[in-house]
Scaffold this motif. Structure first.
Motif, short mmCIF file in Angstrom:
data_model
loop_
_atom_site.label_atom_id
_atom_site.label_comp_id
_atom_site.label_asym_id
_atom_site.label_seq_id
_atom_site.Cartn_x
_atom_site.Cartn_y
_atom_site.Cartn_z
N THR A 133 0.82 -1.22 0.00
CA THR A 133 0.00 0.00 0.00
C THR A 133 0.85 1.26 0.00
OG1 THR A 133 -0.16 0.02 2.42
CG2 THR A 133 -1.90 -1.15 1.21
N ARG A 134 2.10 1.16 0.42
CA ARG A 134 2.98 2.33 0.49
C ARG A 134 3.79 2.53 -0.79
NH1 ARG A 134 4.35 3.95 6.19
NH2 ARG A 134 2.75 2.90 7.42
N MET A 135 3.65 1.61 -1.72
CA MET A 135 4.42 1.68 -2.96
C MET A 135 3.60 2.37 -4.05
SD MET A 135 6.11 -2.12 -2.92
CE MET A 135 7.24 -1.86 -4.28
N SER A 136 4.29 3.16 -4.88
CA SER A 136 3.61 3.81 -6.01
C SER A 136 3.35 2.75 -7.09
CB SER A 136 4.49 4.91 -6.59
OG SER A 136 5.62 4.36 -7.23
#
Length: 66
Positions: free
Chosen positions: A25-28
């Motif tokens: 969820t924190r990755m682009s």
């Protein structure tokens, strides 16, 4: 960066070890795509190792059958 993370995410493949799960969820989107490509490359490398080991085992088996 994603390739290095993919290598760290995949533990040494022996036994039934599972890859370390990442917080996706924190990755682009771009990072996710790079991560997927790195994982695909690792899968390809593992499949090539399997082929090599199968050939070696087959050769040894045929040597000892004669």
């Amino acid at each position: 960066m994603a390739r290095k993370a993919a290598r760290k995410a995949v533990k040494k493949a022996s036994g039934k070890k599972k890859p370390v799960k990442k917080d996706l969820t924190r990755m682009s989107v771009g990072d996710l795509r790079e991560y997927i490509e790195a994982l695909k490359a690792e899968i390809t490398r593992a499949e090539a190792a399997i082929v090599t080991k199968d050939k070696a085992r087959s050769g040894a088996a045929s040597f000892f059958k004669s």
